[in-house]
Design a protein around this motif. Structure first.
Motif, short mmCIF file in Angstrom:
data_model
loop_
_atom_site.label_atom_id
_atom_site.label_comp_id
_atom_site.label_asym_id
_atom_site.label_seq_id
_atom_site.Cartn_x
_atom_site.Cartn_y
_atom_site.Cartn_z
N GLN A 21 0.81 -1.20 0.03
CA GLN A 21 -0.13 0.11 0.13
C GLN A 21 0.82 1.30 0.06
O GLN A 21 0.57 2.14 -0.79
CB GLN A 21 -1.09 -0.04 1.43
N LYS A 22 1.89 1.36 0.76
CA LYS A 22 2.90 2.35 0.73
C LYS A 22 3.49 2.75 -0.58
O LYS A 22 3.51 3.80 -0.95
CB LYS A 22 3.93 2.24 1.97
N SER A 23 3.94 1.57 -1.18
CA SER A 23 4.35 1.60 -2.62
C SER A 23 3.51 2.23 -3.63
O SER A 23 3.90 2.99 -4.36
CB SER A 23 4.69 0.18 -2.88
N ASN A 24 2.34 1.73 -3.52
CA ASN A 24 1.08 2.24 -4.38
C ASN A 24 0.86 3.74 -4.14
O ASN A 24 0.51 4.46 -5.04
CB ASN A 24 0.19 1.34 -4.47
N GLN A 25 0.89 4.19 -2.92
CA GLN A 25 0.69 5.55 -2.46
C GLN A 25 1.79 6.27 -3.10
O GLN A 25 1.46 7.67 -3.51
CB GLN A 25 0.31 5.58 -0.95
N LYS A 26 2.94 6.08 -2.96
CA LYS A 26 3.94 6.66 -3.39
C LYS A 26 3.99 6.93 -4.93
O LYS A 26 4.25 7.87 -5.29
CB LYS A 26 5.39 6.02 -3.07
N TYR A 27 3.53 6.03 -5.63
CA TYR A 27 3.02 6.03 -7.20
C TYR A 27 2.28 6.95 -7.40
O TYR A 27 2.25 7.78 -8.39
CB TYR A 27 2.87 4.59 -7.34
N VAL A 28 0.94 6.95 -6.43
CA VAL A 28 0.11 7.99 -6.71
C VAL A 28 0.53 9.35 -6.46
O VAL A 28 0.23 10.37 -7.22
CB VAL A 28 -1.47 7.63 -5.86
N ASN A 29 1.26 9.56 -5.46
CA ASN A 29 1.92 10.85 -5.08
C ASN A 29 2.73 11.32 -6.38
O ASN A 29 2.78 12.52 -6.65
CB ASN A 29 2.74 10.95 -3.90
N LYS A 30 3.39 10.25 -7.01
CA LYS A 30 4.46 10.56 -8.04
C LYS A 30 3.66 11.16 -9.25
O LYS A 30 3.86 12.09 -10.22
CB LYS A 30 5.27 9.47 -8.42
N LEU A 31 2.35 10.64 -9.48
CA LEU A 31 1.72 10.84 -10.67
C LEU A 31 0.94 12.16 -10.52
O LEU A 31 0.86 13.08 -11.23
CB LEU A 31 0.56 9.81 -10.89
N LEU A 32 0.56 12.41 -9.21
CA LEU A 32 -0.03 13.58 -8.93
C LEU A 32 0.92 14.78 -8.87
O LEU A 32 0.64 15.92 -9.31
CB LEU A 32 -0.95 13.55 -7.64
N ALA A 33 1.98 14.63 -8.55
CA ALA A 33 3.08 15.66 -8.53
C ALA A 33 3.47 16.17 -10.10
O ALA A 33 3.85 17.32 -10.48
CB ALA A 33 4.44 15.51 -7.80
N ALA A 34 3.36 15.12 -11.08
CA ALA A 34 3.89 15.46 -12.43
C ALA A 34 2.68 15.91 -13.02
O ALA A 34 2.86 16.22 -14.22
CB ALA A 34 4.38 14.20 -12.97
#
Length: 172
Positions: A8-21
């Motif tokens: 879940q933490k790995s997927n949340q980091k991915y979501v944050n990365k997508l939203l930052a870009a």
């Protein structure tokens, strides 16, 4: 259990990365295709959306309704595509080809029709190539271009507000 938390933490980091870009650049084209992302726990009346599209004079065969469920006993034949937590891997990897196709399709509007904070739903919303993203939840405002803050059961209010904002944005 620990691996699930790391996933879940790995997927949340991915979501944050997508939203930052993410660059929110909504074009001025008229709406032709709409996708709806539902949480089956909150709202499952997919026929209402299909009839609503007809009311808006949107009759594209590319409209799609996708549902997220954690209950394997539900009748899944009513949705175009459904998915569950097992369809997600680490670091935002999608293990379901239909779901990956949904993400890769560039819809004019994505309606994320859920209020409950769900990582998988947020991941699909963030990864979607939709031009205009409309949501109900104010938990993470970075996900959406337009937020209509109503409860999922208040569908008539949502329909009225959605139509009003599409008209204001000259999308209809």
């Amino acid at each position: 259990m620990i691996l699930k938390a790391f996933k879940q933490k790995s997927n949340q980091k991915y979501v944050n990365k997508l939203l930052a870009a993410r660059k929110s650049a909504v074009n001025s084209n008229k709406v032709k295709t709409i996708a709806v992302l539902l949480n089956a726990k909150e709202y499952i009346d997919f026929e209402m959306f299909k009839s609503f599209f007809k009311v808006l004079n949107l009759s594209s065969p590319k409209h799609k309704i996708v549902a997220f469920t954690t209950d394997d006993k539900l009748d899944h034949n009513q949705w175009d595509t459904y998915y569950s937590p097992k369809d997600f891997g680490w670091k935002g990897k999608i293990n379901n080809s239909d779901l990956q196709d949904f993400i890769d399709e560039s819809y004019d509007v994505l309606i994320s029709y859920y209020k409950e904070e769900t990582l998988q739903l947020n991941l699909i919303t963030a990864a979607s190539k939709a031009n205009l993203k409309v949501g109900l939840s104010r938990n993470d405002e970075r996900l959406y271009d337009l937020i209509i803050n109503v409860k999922p059961k208040e569908i008539q209010t949502f329909k009225r507000e959605f139509k009003k904002y599409l008209t204001i944005l000259n999308k209809l």
